[in-house]
Design an enzyme around this catalytic site. Structure first.
Site, PDB file in Angstrom:
ATOM      1  N   GLY A   1      -5.209   0.554  -2.416  1.00 23.45           N
ATOM      2  CA  GLY A   1      -5.336   0.608  -0.954  1.00 23.45           C
ATOM      3  C   GLY A   1      -6.276  -0.415  -0.353  1.00 23.45           C
ATOM      4  O   GLY A   1      -6.628  -0.333   0.825  1.00 23.45           O
ATOM      5  N   THR A   2      -6.657  -1.428  -1.142  1.00 22.21           N
ATOM      6  CA  THR A   2      -7.584  -2.445  -0.621  1.00 22.21           C
ATOM      7  C   THR A   2      -7.005  -3.179   0.588  1.00 22.21           C
ATOM      8  O   THR A   2      -7.688  -3.371   1.590  1.00 22.21           O
ATOM      9  CB  THR A   2      -7.933  -3.475  -1.726  1.00 22.21           C
ATOM     10  OG1 THR A   2      -8.524  -2.772  -2.812  1.00 22.21           O
ATOM     11  CG2 THR A   2      -8.912  -4.507  -1.229  1.00 22.21           C
TER      12      THR A   2
HETATM   13  O1  PXL Z   1      -1.097  -1.120  -0.523  1.00 20.30           O
HETATM   14  C1  PXL Z   1       0.229  -1.155  -0.091  1.00 20.30           C
HETATM   15  C2  PXL Z   1       0.686   0.192   0.339  1.00 20.30           C
HETATM   16  C3  PXL Z   1       0.869   0.446   1.669  1.00 20.30           C
HETATM   17  N1  PXL Z   1       1.320   1.631   2.134  1.00 20.30           N
HETATM   18  C4  PXL Z   1       1.601   2.634   1.302  1.00 20.30           C
HETATM   19  C5  PXL Z   1       1.417   2.465  -0.058  1.00 20.30           C
HETATM   20  C6  PXL Z   1       0.960   1.210  -0.568  1.00 20.30           C
HETATM   21  C7  PXL Z   1       0.766   1.015  -2.003  1.00 20.30           C
HETATM   22  O2  PXL Z   1       0.985   1.859  -2.828  1.00 20.30           O
HETATM   23  O3  PXL Z   1       1.684   3.462  -0.881  1.00 20.30           O
HETATM   24  C8  PXL Z   1       2.086   3.914   1.835  1.00 20.30           C
END
Ligand code: PXL
Length: 260
Positions: A205-206
């Protein structure tokens, strides 16, 4: 109170997507709103399912929020389908608040979070509405068609992506060799945001967290470069203080750092 909106996917493990965005907005003292585009089934080890929501459901959420509590800035994350990208791009033509587009294409575990046919629509229809686009290195390669082997190609990729009409492009350095320096191209030219690399697997989630922190800064009225500088310090502290949760690629500590 300043307001920021995220238009993104759900990560039930809380490390990425709208969950990360809302925590980050809150950490910056900004009221957070979230329009959900898709639902993932995932934990720190795997993404096992991605269910996109229909474009009309996404747009209805968006319209409800905008008519009542309009944000001071917004960001997009995983958008899922071409229809969502197209509808959003059309709507964004009327927005007066800045829009940060995090061009989420594929999850770290290799799951598509944007349909292949949507990539071109993202580039040609949504990028022109963006104050800032924030690709990581693999996304910058895919979006520019340039294999980035060194600094020269990195700069050319930023120029190619910005040529689609985005106000600015920030290519993030997390996947670079050596330091995690980000490179910005905006209407004033080039700027680098350096940071030492932290050796860790806990970076889930960075990208979401970083673009949310920038969006929070814009919602507070900071100029773009100041919003990025503050977000960069925050993301570095959040990675350094990662709580080491889960058995895989764990989340950051969204409560780290000297945020207001
Ligand atoms: O980091 C990209 C990302 C964005 N949004 C959702 C994600 C991910 C990565 O796993 O699960 C919902």
């Amino acid at each position: 109170m300043r307001v920021a909106l995220t238009i993104a996917g759900s990560d039930p493990s809380g490390g990425a997507g709208i969950q990360a965005d809302l925590k980050t907005f809150h950490q910056f003292g900004v009221y957070g709103e979230a329009v959900i585009t898709l639902i993932t089934v995932q934990n720190t080890q795997r993404v096992s399912r991605v269910q996109t929501l229909s474009a009309d459901l996404v747009m209805e959420q968006l319209e409800a929020v905008l008519e009542d509590i309009p944000p001071d800035a917004a960001k997009t994350g995983a958008l899922g389908s071409m229809e969502v990208v197209r509808c959003l791009a059309r709507a964004a033509a009327t927005y007066e608040f800045p829009l940060v587009v995090d061009p989420v294409l594929i999850s770290t575990q290799g799951r598509r979070l944007l349909a292949p046919e949507a990539v071109d629509v993202l580039r040609t229809e949504l990028f022109p509405r963006a104050a800032l686009v924030t690709p990581n290195l693999p996304e910058a390669e895919l979006l520019s068609g340039i294999a980035i082997r060194g600094t020269e190609e990195l700069y050319r990729a930023a120029e190619t992506i910005r040529a689609h009409g985005a106000g600015a492009v920030l290519i993030k350095g997390g996947h670079r060799e050596g330091s995690a320096t980000d490179v910005l191209l905006d209407d004033e030219g080039w700027h680098e945001f350096p940071a030492p690399r932290i050796e860790t697997v806990h970076t889930h989630g960075t990208g979401c967290t970083y673009s949310a922190a920038i969006t929070a800064g814009l919602a507070c009225g900071l100029p773009l470069r100041d919003a990025i500088s503050r977000a960069k310090e925050f993301i570095h502290a959040a990675i350094a203080a990662a709580p080491k949760l889960g058995r895989g690629c764990g989340p950051l500590n969204h409560h780290a750092g000297d945020t207001p």
